[in-house]
Design a protein around this motif. Structure first.
Motif, short mmCIF file in Angstrom:
data_model
loop_
_atom_site.label_atom_id
_atom_site.label_comp_id
_atom_site.label_asym_id
_atom_site.label_seq_id
_atom_site.Cartn_x
_atom_site.Cartn_y
_atom_site.Cartn_z
N ARG A 1 -0.93 -2.03 -19.37
CA ARG A 1 -1.11 -0.88 -18.36
C ARG A 1 -1.73 -1.35 -16.45
O ARG A 1 -1.87 -1.13 -16.66
N ASP A 2 -1.21 -2.87 -16.12
CA ASP A 2 -2.40 -3.46 -15.25
C ASP A 2 -0.39 -3.46 -14.49
O ASP A 2 0.56 -2.66 -14.63
N ASN A 3 -0.83 -3.52 -13.14
CA ASN A 3 0.62 -3.62 -12.27
C ASN A 3 1.14 -4.81 -12.35
O ASN A 3 1.20 -5.74 -12.92
N ILE A 4 2.86 -4.51 -12.48
CA ILE A 4 4.27 -5.38 -12.55
C ILE A 4 4.26 -5.95 -11.76
O ILE A 4 4.81 -5.41 -10.36
N THR A 5 4.10 -7.46 -11.17
CA THR A 5 4.16 -8.30 -10.43
C THR A 5 5.97 -8.56 -10.29
O THR A 5 6.83 -8.95 -11.52
N ASP A 6 6.90 -8.94 -9.21
CA ASP A 6 7.97 -9.42 -9.08
C ASP A 6 8.91 -8.07 -9.26
O ASP A 6 9.60 -9.54 -9.86
N LEU A 7 8.40 -7.81 -9.59
CA LEU A 7 9.83 -6.35 -10.51
C LEU A 7 10.31 -6.21 -9.83
O LEU A 7 9.61 -5.07 -8.36
N ILE A 8 11.68 -5.55 -9.60
CA ILE A 8 12.91 -5.24 -8.13
C ILE A 8 12.79 -4.23 -8.67
O ILE A 8 13.78 -4.14 -10.12
N ILE A 9 12.90 -3.39 -8.46
CA ILE A 9 13.36 -1.42 -8.25
C ILE A 9 14.65 -1.04 -7.42
O ILE A 9 14.65 -1.22 -6.38
N ASN A 10 15.81 -1.08 -8.28
CA ASN A 10 17.09 -0.74 -8.21
C ASN A 10 17.51 0.68 -8.31
O ASN A 10 18.02 1.18 -7.75
N ASP A 11 16.69 1.53 -8.91
CA ASP A 11 17.40 2.92 -9.53
C ASP A 11 15.64 3.08 -9.82
O ASP A 11 14.84 2.74 -9.60
N LYS A 12 16.34 4.94 -9.81
CA LYS A 12 14.39 5.37 -10.16
C LYS A 12 14.80 6.64 -11.17
O LYS A 12 16.06 6.82 -11.73
N GLY A 13 13.65 6.68 -11.56
CA GLY A 13 14.23 7.80 -13.30
C GLY A 13 13.38 7.22 -14.12
O GLY A 13 12.79 6.17 -13.63
N TRP A 14 13.42 7.54 -15.99
CA TRP A 14 12.75 7.07 -16.85
C TRP A 14 13.59 5.70 -16.67
O TRP A 14 14.24 5.51 -16.86
#
Length: 457
Positions: free
Chosen positions: A408-421
C-alpha cells in the motif's frame, strides 16, 4: 548414536513404532535441513519451478532453496501454496477415493488452510468444500488463504466439532487432521520438543477420540473419513484406528503407494487397519501419519426443513452484479448486510442448511457493494476464479510496482491512461483493486493482509 535435544524417553517410546529406524531418524534430525516445498494452484497456471516433483502430488515441487515468499507477487495472487511435502499425501488419498459423483467435503481442523486448498484442488464446481476452524483467532488466515486459492464452491465455518453432529449424514468426505503432540514437526520446529511428554500424548489421544466421536454422525453411510496427525505415536495413530473400528462400523481402506516413495505402510494391532507413516530420512518431508476409513452404517439423516433465504434478494440489484461474473446464470446471489455474494447455484440448498446449524465466516465469493448502479468491488472478487476480467480495467504491474501495491505504498512510474476501478495484475494474475484517478490511484488492497516488511530477505 546419541540424540541430543530430543525429550527424555521420546526415542524409547518410538522404538516400537512401525518402520522406525533409530539411527536414520536421529541422523535426519541432526544433519538434514527441512526441505522447502510448494504446491501449484491448478486453477491459476504458472510455469513449474526447477526443483524435483513431490512424488505423491502432481502439483507438488521441492525447491532448491527457500526464497522470500513474502516478496513474490504470485504467492499473494494465490498461484501456489507453501506446504510441507508429506502433508500433500492427503491429496493422493482424496484422488484415490473420490468418484465422479458430486461430493460434500469437510476439513474439520482447517487453519491455516494447506489441506483445505489441497482438497479444493481436487474438487469440481459441483462439489462443496466446508473448511472449519475451531479456534476463532485462526479463522482469518484460513479465510485469506482460501480467498487466494479462488474457487467459489467453498464455505468457511468457525465451530466446535460437536456442532457438526446435527448435520447427520451431510458429508461424503471428512478430513480430521487432528490436534496432536506434534513430534512429526521436531525437525522443522525444534521448540516443539519442549512441549512433548507421554502425558501430553495421552491427552491428545483422548482429545482425538472426542473430536472423532463428535463429527462422526455428520459422515454419510459409505462416506470416507480421512484421519491424519503430525505425530509418530502409536497411541495417536494406529491405536486411534483400532478405537474407531471398535466404536463404529468402519472399513479400513488401503491406499496405493510406490515403494520408492519411502512411505511406511502400517497395520493396527486389533483390526489390521491400514496406516501410512512418513519419517524424515525415509521420505523427503516431515513426520506424518494418515489413514482412510469408509463408514458402513447409517447414523441418521438430516430432517426435512424449510430453508430460509440468506437475505431477501432484490433481483434488479442482482442483475447489476451479474456482469462482473463469468457463467453468471449458474450462480446463486444473496446479500449479507450490504454486500452481494455468489456461490455456485448447485450449493444453494447446502448453504441454507449450513447457515441454520453453523457459524459461517465465508460463503462462496463476496462480490462487493452497490452504490447506485455501480459496484464497489470486494477483494474476494479480484482473486476469485469466477471474475469476469473483461468487465473491469486491468493494470499490469512490474514486480517492483506489485510489491509497492501489496505494501500500500505509492506506486512509482505507473502510467495512468484510464480512470475507474482497475484490477491490479502481475504476470496476468490479479492481486486486488485500485481506483484510478487522473492524478493518482487509490489503493484498495486490504490493510490487514498488506506486506509489513520493508526489506526483502
Amino acid at each position: 548414536m546419541n540424540a541430543p535435544g530430543f525429550p527424555p524417553n521420546f526415542l524409547s517410546q518410538l522404538s516400537g513404532s512401525p518402520g522406525f529406524d533409530r539411527e536414520n531418524f536421529i541422523e535426519a534430525h541432526q544433519s538434514a535441513d527441512a526441505p522447502t516445498s510448494i504446491r501449484l494452484n491448478p486453477f491459476k497456471k504458472i510455469p513449474p519451478p526447477t526443483g524435483n516433483h513431490v512424488p505423491w502430488c502432481g502439483e507438488g515441487y521441492y525447491l532448491d532453496s527457500r526464497p522470500s515468499f513474502t516478496f513474490d507477487p504470485l504467492f499473494h495472487a494465490g498461484c501456489y501454496y507453501v506446504q510441507e511435502a508429506s502433508s500433500m499425501f492427503i491429496g493422493h488419498i482424496l484422488n484415490h477415493i473420490k468418484g465422479d459423483e458430486p461430493a460434500k467435503a469437510l476439513d474439520l481442523c482447517a487453519a491455516p488452510g494447506g489441506k483445505s486448498t489441497l482438497i479444493s484442488s481436487a474438487l469440481k464446481s459441483n462439489d462443496l468444500l466446508v473448511a472449519n476452524e475451531i479456534i476463532k483467532t485462526r479463522v482469518p488466515v484460513l479465510t485469506d488463504n482460501l480467498t487466494r486459492w479462488g474457487p467459489s464452491n467453498t464455505i468457511v465455518t468457525n465451530n466446535d466439532p460437536k456442532d457438526f453432529s446435527r448435520l447427520k449424514g451431510f458429508f461424503d468426505i471428512i478430513l480430521v487432521d487432528a490436534p496432536c503432540s506434534g513430534s512429526g514437526m521436531f525437525r522443522k520446529d525444534p521448540d516443539a520438543m519442549n512441549e512433548w511428554s507421554k502425558a501430553n500424548v495421552n491427552l491428545c489421544q483422548q482429545r482425538q477420540e472426542r473430536i472423532l466421536a463428535d463429527v462422526y454422525p455428520a459422515l454419510k453411510e459409505d462416506g470416507y473419513l480421512i484421519y491424519s496427525t503430525c505425530s509418530y505415536s502409536v497411541a495417536e495413530n494406529e491405536n486411534i484406528l483400532d478405537w474407531l473400528c471398535d466404536t463404529f462400523e468402519l472399513e479400513s481402506i488401503q491406499i496405493p503407494i510406490q515403494s520408492e516413495w519411502g512411505i511406511v505402510e502400517s497395520r493396527s494391532d486389533a483390526h489390521q487397519a491400514w496406516g501410512y507413516r512418513f519419517y524424515p530420512g525415509k521420505v523427503k518431508g516431515e513426520g506424518l501419519f494418515a489413514a482412510c476409513l469408509r463408514k458402513k452404517e447409517n447414523t441418521g439423516e438430516m430432517p426435512n426443513t424449510k430453508y430460509k433465504e440468506q437475505q431477501k434478494a432484490n433481483y434488479k440489484e442482482a442483475d447489476l452484479v451479474k456482469p462482473y461474473l463469468n457463467d453468471a446464470d449458474n450462480h446463486y446471489y444473496f446479500k449479507v448486510n450490504e454486500d452481494w455474494l455468489a456461490i455456485d447455484k448447485v450449493h444453494k440448498e447446502s448453504l441454507a442448511t449450513l447457515s441454520q446449524f453453523l457459524y459461517l465466516k465465508k460463503s462462496g465469493v463476496r462480490i462487493g457493494k452497490l452504490a447506485g448502479r455501480d459496484l464497489i468491488p470486494d477483494h474476494e472478487l479480484a482473486l476469485s476464479l469466477i471474475i469476469n476480467k473483461n468487465q473491469s480495467l486491468q493494470t499490469e504491474l512490474t514486480k517492483e510496482q506489485a510489491i509497492q501495491y501489496l505494501r500500500r505504498d505509492n506506486i512509482t512510474d505507473l502510467i495512468i491512461n484510464d480512470k475507474g476501478w482497475s484490477l491490479m495484475t502481475y504476470d496476468g494474475h490479479p492481486l486486488g483493486w485500485a481506483k484510478l484517478l487522473p492524478n493518482r490511484i487509490n489503493n484498495y488492497y486490504p490493510k490487514e493482509i498488506r506486506i509489513f516488511s520493508k526489506a526483502e530477505g
